[in-house]
Design a protein around this motif. Sequence first.
Motif, PDB file in Angstrom:
ATOM      1  N   PHE A  52       0.842  -1.167   0.039  1.00  0.00           N
ATOM      2  CA  PHE A  52       0.152  -0.070  -0.113  1.00  0.00           C
ATOM      3  C   PHE A  52       0.846   1.318   0.150  1.00  0.00           C
ATOM      4  O   PHE A  52       0.672   2.389  -0.702  1.00  0.00           O
ATOM      5  CB  PHE A  52      -0.934  -0.188   1.255  1.00  0.00           C
ATOM      6  CG  PHE A  52      -1.928   0.935   1.203  1.00  0.00           C
ATOM      7  CD1 PHE A  52      -3.201   0.676   0.699  1.00  0.00           C
ATOM      8  CD2 PHE A  52      -1.886   2.389   1.813  1.00  0.00           C
ATOM      9  CE1 PHE A  52      -4.214   1.880   0.681  1.00  0.00           C
ATOM     10  CE2 PHE A  52      -2.612   3.187   2.146  1.00  0.00           C
ATOM     11  CZ  PHE A  52      -3.777   2.935   1.125  1.00  0.00           C
ATOM     12  N   ILE A  53       2.039   1.098   0.908  1.00  0.00           N
ATOM     13  CA  ILE A  53       2.641   2.488   0.885  1.00  0.00           C
ATOM     14  C   ILE A  53       3.486   2.672  -0.400  1.00  0.00           C
ATOM     15  O   ILE A  53       3.711   3.809  -0.948  1.00  0.00           O
ATOM     16  CB  ILE A  53       3.815   2.274   2.179  1.00  0.00           C
ATOM     17  CG1 ILE A  53       2.951   2.355   3.651  1.00  0.00           C
ATOM     18  CG2 ILE A  53       4.805   3.335   2.083  1.00  0.00           C
ATOM     19  CD1 ILE A  53       3.856   2.143   4.781  1.00  0.00           C
ATOM     20  N   ARG A  54       4.039   1.566  -0.783  1.00  0.00           N
ATOM     21  CA  ARG A  54       4.968   1.809  -2.161  1.00  0.00           C
ATOM     22  C   ARG A  54       3.739   2.189  -3.150  1.00  0.00           C
ATOM     23  O   ARG A  54       4.169   2.945  -3.852  1.00  0.00           O
ATOM     24  CB  ARG A  54       5.262   0.117  -2.534  1.00  0.00           C
ATOM     25  CG  ARG A  54       6.180  -0.004  -3.854  1.00  0.00           C
ATOM     26  CD  ARG A  54       6.590  -1.225  -3.961  1.00  0.00           C
ATOM     27  NE  ARG A  54       7.118  -1.934  -2.886  1.00  0.00           N
ATOM     28  CZ  ARG A  54       7.133  -3.231  -2.554  1.00  0.00           C
ATOM     29  NH1 ARG A  54       6.247  -4.073  -3.620  1.00  0.00           N
ATOM     30  NH2 ARG A  54       7.354  -3.684  -1.433  1.00  0.00           N
ATOM     31  N   ALA A  80      13.054  -0.887   4.642  1.00  0.00           N
ATOM     32  CA  ALA A  80      13.282  -1.502   3.181  1.00  0.00           C
ATOM     33  C   ALA A  80      12.593  -0.546   2.215  1.00  0.00           C
ATOM     34  O   ALA A  80      13.173  -0.094   1.289  1.00  0.00           O
ATOM     35  CB  ALA A  80      13.123  -2.846   3.088  1.00  0.00           C
ATOM     36  N   GLU A  81      11.388  -0.296   2.513  1.00  0.00           N
ATOM     37  CA  GLU A  81      10.578   0.693   1.808  1.00  0.00           C
ATOM     38  C   GLU A  81      11.366   2.412   1.689  1.00  0.00           C
ATOM     39  O   GLU A  81      11.422   2.605   0.678  1.00  0.00           O
ATOM     40  CB  GLU A  81       9.200   0.686   2.102  1.00  0.00           C
ATOM     41  CG  GLU A  81       8.149  -0.547   2.048  1.00  0.00           C
ATOM     42  CD  GLU A  81       8.268  -0.853   0.523  1.00  0.00           C
ATOM     43  OE1 GLU A  81       8.142   0.000  -0.451  1.00  0.00           O
ATOM     44  OE2 GLU A  81       8.308  -2.130   0.220  1.00  0.00           O
ATOM     45  N   ARG A  82      11.737   2.558   2.936  1.00  0.00           N
ATOM     46  CA  ARG A  82      12.270   3.827   2.684  1.00  0.00           C
ATOM     47  C   ARG A  82      13.407   3.809   2.034  1.00  0.00           C
ATOM     48  O   ARG A  82      13.861   5.058   1.365  1.00  0.00           O
ATOM     49  CB  ARG A  82      12.481   4.465   4.198  1.00  0.00           C
ATOM     50  CG  ARG A  82      11.241   4.577   5.077  1.00  0.00           C
ATOM     51  CD  ARG A  82      11.575   4.760   6.619  1.00  0.00           C
ATOM     52  NE  ARG A  82      12.154   6.045   6.634  1.00  0.00           N
ATOM     53  CZ  ARG A  82      12.884   6.787   7.724  1.00  0.00           C
ATOM     54  NH1 ARG A  82      12.692   5.795   9.024  1.00  0.00           N
ATOM     55  NH2 ARG A  82      13.537   7.816   8.024  1.00  0.00           N
ATOM     56  N   GLN A  83      14.413   2.861   2.241  1.00  0.00           N
ATOM     57  CA  GLN A  83      15.611   2.748   1.329  1.00  0.00           C
ATOM     58  C   GLN A  83      15.297   2.554   0.090  1.00  0.00           C
ATOM     59  O   GLN A  83      16.129   3.305  -0.713  1.00  0.00           O
ATOM     60  CB  GLN A  83      16.311   1.631   2.210  1.00  0.00           C
ATOM     61  CG  GLN A  83      17.806   1.511   1.361  1.00  0.00           C
ATOM     62  CD  GLN A  83      18.472  -0.012   1.715  1.00  0.00           C
ATOM     63  OE1 GLN A  83      17.800  -0.690   1.912  1.00  0.00           O
ATOM     64  NE2 GLN A  83      19.782   0.287   2.048  1.00  0.00           N
ATOM     65  N   ARG A  84      14.309   2.158  -0.543  1.00  0.00           N
ATOM     66  CA  ARG A  84      13.988   1.625  -1.831  1.00  0.00           C
ATOM     67  C   ARG A  84      13.736   3.222  -2.547  1.00  0.00           C
ATOM     68  O   ARG A  84      13.983   3.579  -3.677  1.00  0.00           O
ATOM     69  CB  ARG A  84      12.733   0.934  -1.891  1.00  0.00           C
ATOM     70  CG  ARG A  84      12.765   0.649  -3.279  1.00  0.00           C
ATOM     71  CD  ARG A  84      11.297  -0.170  -3.567  1.00  0.00           C
ATOM     72  NE  ARG A  84      11.607  -1.604  -3.391  1.00  0.00           N
ATOM     73  CZ  ARG A  84      11.329  -2.370  -2.107  1.00  0.00           C
ATOM     74  NH1 ARG A  84      10.383  -1.770  -1.154  1.00  0.00           N
ATOM     75  NH2 ARG A  84      11.772  -3.747  -1.748  1.00  0.00           N
TER      76      ARG A  84
END
Length: 386
Positions: A52-54, A80-84
Amino acid sequence: MAISHSQCTASASGQNADDLHGDHVQLLQATLWLMGFEQPFSAPAVPALCQFIRHHGVAGLMQPNRVKSQAPVCLAALNAERQRIAIRALALGAGLKRLVTGFAARGLQPLALKGPALAVQAYGNLGARGGVDLDVLLPTEQWPEALAILQDMGYHVAPGQQWPLPDATHELVLAHGQLPRIELHRRLLRHQHLLHAPQRMTQVLDLQGTEVTCLAPAYALPYLIAHANQHCFRRLIWLMDIHALLQCPDLDLELLASQVKRSGTCAMLDTCLSLLTLLFGLKVPAPLQQVRRPCRASREMVELALDALRRSLSDDQVAMGQGLFKRVSLDIALQDTLAARWQALVGWLSPTAKDLQWLALPRGLSFLYPFVRLLRLALRQRGHEV
């Protein structure tokens, strides 16, 4: 301000509709809470939350203290999402620096839209906002020079694109094997009657040592509102961009209100302000309150947007759910004047590159292309990719 189930109208069907509706609302509320807003939080399934966040592009806007409060498995996934998104943002920033430098060497000054420039302008942080491509605007007369520069950089016109552009098409997509995709714009929006002469209201930002020209906030906001409306406000990042720019301490609200009125986006503004109030608890400034235009169409767009936000819908999924007639009629109704509504209808009937490629008509029969466009839209609505 918490989002209630009644405010996110369910459209799921079947015996598990209530469960699906609850899951979607929970994901939206959890994401808003992680971004720092006051929403109820109950931890949803980690894969669903990350997806959802992505989809909504807001990983770079999550509050570190709220992320750190999560269980280890969730914390690792969110980081991991923040890093991506940070890695993607840095790649886009480097791509924009390269593009601006190459154009400047040949005397061209592109206007950066959204992307890295907006990340710095709205959030003061390049890593706050990712994306998939670079959007830049150039006057049409500069396109031959710009395309030559891009070709020297290894870019080529993406498959399915047509050059020269048909009148109804406002952008050309260029691809590269290793570098970010570029969308070269000749006007800001699909509708030709909205937001003219953007070069008159610009500002220059420092993007890691490179001067980048972008829209000044008082002109960027009507553009961002109209762009989000064009896509039914279906992604949180677009609403967050608008919310962030509205917090700029040097924003001239009276000037912004006059630009909204002049650009013909008062009904779209009403939709946007309703969503910002509901999702983020925005207190609408008086100058904007005075020029917003509440109407049936703006209220319908709010409901449509909430459903699209909650269910992470794509443009095609939103269009399929609406139906062709509803999509066109709602877009026309959100125009502020009769003249603008007529121009919007003409825009919908104007053939695009895909229409021209789908059926090649002799020059003498080119007047039939509006019917070709209607046929393609109808087939697309029925689920046939054309």
